[in-house]
Design a protein around this motif. Structure first.
Motif, PDB file in Angstrom:
ATOM      1  N   LEU A 142       0.819  -1.206   0.000  1.00  0.00           N
ATOM      2  CA  LEU A 142       0.000   0.000   0.000  1.00  0.00           C
ATOM      3  C   LEU A 142       0.858   1.263   0.000  1.00  0.00           C
ATOM      4  N   SER A 143       0.372   2.291  -0.659  1.00  0.00           N
ATOM      5  CA  SER A 143       1.050   3.591  -0.661  1.00  0.00           C
ATOM      6  C   SER A 143       0.716   4.323   0.629  1.00  0.00           C
ATOM      7  N   ASN A 144       1.407   5.433   0.878  1.00  0.00           N
ATOM      8  CA  ASN A 144       1.113   6.225   2.073  1.00  0.00           C
ATOM      9  C   ASN A 144      -0.338   6.702   2.085  1.00  0.00           C
ATOM     10  N   ALA A 145      -0.838   7.097   0.917  1.00  0.00           N
ATOM     11  CA  ALA A 145      -2.218   7.573   0.827  1.00  0.00           C
ATOM     12  C   ALA A 145      -3.200   6.447   1.151  1.00  0.00           C
ATOM     13  N   GLU A 146      -2.927   5.264   0.654  1.00  0.00           N
ATOM     14  CA  GLU A 146      -3.806   4.120   0.909  1.00  0.00           C
ATOM     15  C   GLU A 146      -3.762   3.704   2.378  1.00  0.00           C
ATOM     16  N   ILE A 147      -2.567   3.768   2.962  1.00  0.00           N
ATOM     17  CA  ILE A 147      -2.439   3.429   4.389  1.00  0.00           C
ATOM     18  C   ILE A 147      -3.193   4.445   5.232  1.00  0.00           C
ATOM     19  N   ALA A 148      -3.066   5.706   4.859  1.00  0.00           N
ATOM     20  CA  ALA A 148      -3.771   6.770   5.597  1.00  0.00           C
ATOM     21  C   ALA A 148      -5.277   6.533   5.582  1.00  0.00           C
ATOM     22  N   GLY A 149      -5.801   6.136   4.419  1.00  0.00           N
ATOM     23  CA  GLY A 149      -7.226   5.866   4.311  1.00  0.00           C
ATOM     24  C   GLY A 149      -7.658   4.669   5.133  1.00  0.00           C
ATOM     25  N   GLU A 150      -6.802   3.654   5.157  1.00  0.00           N
ATOM     26  CA  GLU A 150      -7.137   2.428   5.890  1.00  0.00           C
ATOM     27  C   GLU A 150      -7.069   2.627   7.400  1.00  0.00           C
ATOM     28  N   LEU A 151      -6.121   3.433   7.857  1.00  0.00           N
ATOM     29  CA  LEU A 151      -5.937   3.638   9.297  1.00  0.00           C
ATOM     30  C   LEU A 151      -6.641   4.902   9.804  1.00  0.00           C
ATOM     31  N   TYR A 152      -7.275   5.644   8.893  1.00  0.00           N
ATOM     32  CA  TYR A 152      -7.989   6.870   9.258  1.00  0.00           C
ATOM     33  C   TYR A 152      -7.058   7.895   9.917  1.00  0.00           C
TER      34      TYR A 152
END
Length: 221
Positions: free
Chosen positions: A170-180
């Protein structure tokens, strides 16, 4: 204006080496500072020229790309991008463990080459689109049973979650979305976990996650 990215191109085929150099040197933010025809030349040139990024062919005479990568990464902060002909090259995993920040197929598009150099020079790790974490997961799963690593105990819960997400590609943006959380928070978590684990970049974090069994390859990957 920012200083241009300094690149060293190492490949035993003169036409290939020259082609890569020509493409990169045409970019306003990239300067090719040298070329090398084998691993020994690459090591010497990297020490002398201090490039930001080395494009490193895996198979070269005298000293191969893996040994050269290990020597360069051990002696400096220079980032190494490994070049390979086949997407399941048996040497790629060894190169990553030696400290490479990613790898690319030699038949990539020129735009992908330029982008890769910029990404790696910026401190990120990179895997070619057709050579994703699937290769790392496959090689690690066949190489040895998962091993314990006490360094993982130093991670916070959020850092562990972030490491698992990084290992899943996952990219940083995707991780941010997943972890809120924000991307800035993710970058902080990634920086902290790399420091605690003593790793150079995200690629080595992916390898460690699979080696320790923190992330298990899914069926079919």
């Amino acid at each position: 204006m920012a200083e241009p990215i300094r690149v060293l191109v190492a490949d035993d085929q003169e036409l290939v080496r020259g082609g890569f150099a020509l493409i990169l040197d045409a970019q306003p933010d990239i300067t090719v500072v040298g070329e090398a025809a084998d691993g020994a030349e690459a090591i010497a040139a990297a020490e002398r020229l201090r490039p930001d990024v080395v494009l490193m062919d895996v198979r070269m005479p005298h000293v191969d790309g893996i040994a050269a990568t290990a020597a360069i990464c051990a002696a400096s902060d220079t980032r190494v991008l490994v070049l390979t002909t086949f997407d399941l090259d048996e040497y790629v995993y060894d190169a990553l463990r030696a400290g490479a920040s990613g790898f690319l197929l030699k038949d990539m598009r020129r735009d992908d080459l330029v982008s890769a150099v910029r990404v790696v020079a910026g401190g990120e790790a990179l895997l070619a689109p057709t050579v994703t974490r699937r290769l790392i997961a496959d090689v690690v799963s066949r190489a040895a049973p998962p091993r314990a690593d006490g360094r993982l105990a130093a991670l916070t819960g959020r850092e562990t979650e972030t490491l698992k997400a990084v290992a899943r590609g996952l990219s940083n943006a995707e991780i941010a979305g997943e972890l809120y959380v924000t991307e800035h928070t993710v970058k902080t978590h990634v920086s902290n976990l790399l420091t605690k684990l003593g790793l150079r970049d995200r690629v080595q974090a992916v390898v460690l996650a699979y080696e320790t069994g923190l992330v298990v390859p899914r069926s079919g990957e």
